[in-house]
Design an enzyme around this catalytic site. Structure first.
Site, PDB file in Angstrom:
ATOM      1  N   HIS A 221       0.867  -1.178   0.000  1.00 18.62           N
ATOM      2  CA  HIS A 221       0.000   0.000   0.000  1.00 18.62           C
ATOM      3  C   HIS A 221       0.904   1.228   0.000  1.00 18.62           C
ATOM      4  O   HIS A 221       2.012   1.208   0.557  1.00 18.62           O
ATOM      5  CB  HIS A 221      -0.862   0.030   1.253  1.00 18.62           C
ATOM      6  CG  HIS A 221      -1.870  -1.058   1.351  1.00 18.62           C
ATOM      7  ND1 HIS A 221      -3.108  -0.860   1.904  1.00 18.62           N
ATOM      8  CD2 HIS A 221      -1.824  -2.368   0.980  1.00 18.62           C
ATOM      9  CE1 HIS A 221      -3.791  -1.985   1.869  1.00 18.62           C
ATOM     10  NE2 HIS A 221      -3.031  -2.918   1.324  1.00 18.62           N
TER      11      HIS A 221
ATOM     12  N   GLU B 258       0.820   3.902   1.752  1.00 17.49           N
ATOM     13  CA  GLU B 258       1.192   4.331   3.103  1.00 17.49           C
ATOM     14  C   GLU B 258       2.279   3.443   3.695  1.00 17.49           C
ATOM     15  O   GLU B 258       3.215   3.939   4.338  1.00 17.49           O
ATOM     16  CB  GLU B 258      -0.022   4.285   4.041  1.00 17.49           C
ATOM     17  CG  GLU B 258      -1.190   5.115   3.574  1.00 17.49           C
ATOM     18  CD  GLU B 258      -2.225   4.336   2.772  1.00 17.49           C
ATOM     19  OE1 GLU B 258      -3.423   4.615   2.940  1.00 17.49           O
ATOM     20  OE2 GLU B 258      -1.836   3.447   1.982  1.00 17.49           O
TER      21      GLU B 258
ATOM     22  N   CYS C 180      -6.776   2.401   5.140  1.00 16.00           N
ATOM     23  CA  CYS C 180      -7.463   1.195   5.590  1.00 16.00           C
ATOM     24  C   CYS C 180      -6.941   0.795   6.977  1.00 16.00           C
ATOM     25  O   CYS C 180      -6.026   1.415   7.521  1.00 16.00           O
ATOM     26  CB  CYS C 180      -7.232   0.060   4.593  1.00 16.00           C
ATOM     27  SG  CYS C 180      -5.523  -0.558   4.581  1.00 16.00           S
TER      28      CYS C 180
ATOM     29  N   CYS D  41      -3.098   0.137   7.248  1.00 17.58           N
ATOM     30  CA  CYS D  41      -2.251   1.324   7.234  1.00 17.58           C
ATOM     31  C   CYS D  41      -2.421   2.179   8.483  1.00 17.58           C
ATOM     32  O   CYS D  41      -1.436   2.718   9.005  1.00 17.58           O
ATOM     33  CB  CYS D  41      -2.510   2.120   5.967  1.00 17.58           C
ATOM     34  SG  CYS D  41      -2.072   1.157   4.484  1.00 17.58           S
TER      35      CYS D  41
END
Length: 153
Positions: free
Chosen positions: A54, A56, A84, A87
């Site tokens: 991801h 992040e 999410c 993260c």
């Protein structure tokens, strides 16, 4: 503060555009410490075949390497989409100071969109700034998913 937030979010938007070029969901993230970017990330889950890639997560990992420590106190994370649970959990564990995000994520957001992980009892609390350049961030996501739907037709 708002001008700086927009400045950093524009950097995250550039990374989101790079993700879209790769065929990834257009999410970008930057980690800022002492008025400098120390971590950058863009979604790479499909490209890297990695469920943890991801934007992040990649930005936080780069920031940890830059600072030489896992505790990322004193940093802010700017991300184009509400993070999410993976993260937000990583941000809490890393003890970052703040998350600023652009577009809300009602289906997966863990800072109020679907639920608020930050509101649960933890040994750390994040400052959260939602809606930074929300329209621009959301437009990229809308355009990406419209393109996918058109390709399916």
């Amino acid at each position: 503060m708002a001008d700086d937030d927009e400045r950093w979010m524009r950097e995250a938007l550039r990374l989101a555009d790079d993700a879209a070029t790769l065929g990834e969901i257009p999410v970008g993230a930057v980690v800022v410490h002492e008025d400098a970017i120390i971590g950058r990330g863009l979604n790479r889950r499909e490209t890297d075949r990695d469920p943890f890639a991801h934007a992040e997560m990649l930005a936080l990992a780069e920031a940890a390497r830059a600072l030489g420590r896992w505790r990322l106190s004193g940093v802010s994370l700017f991300v184009t989409l509400e993070p999410c649970s993976l993260c937000v959990g990583a941000a809490l564990q890393a003890r970052i100071d703040r998350i600023a995000y652009g577009a809300p994520s009602p289906k997966a957001g863990a800072l109020g969109g679907l639920f608020d992980l930050n509101a649960l009892p933890h040994n750390h609390r994040l400052a959260v700034t939602p809606g930074v350049l929300a329209a621009e961030c959301g437009e990229r996501l809308t355009r990406f998913f419209q393109g996918l739907r058109q390709a399916e037709d």
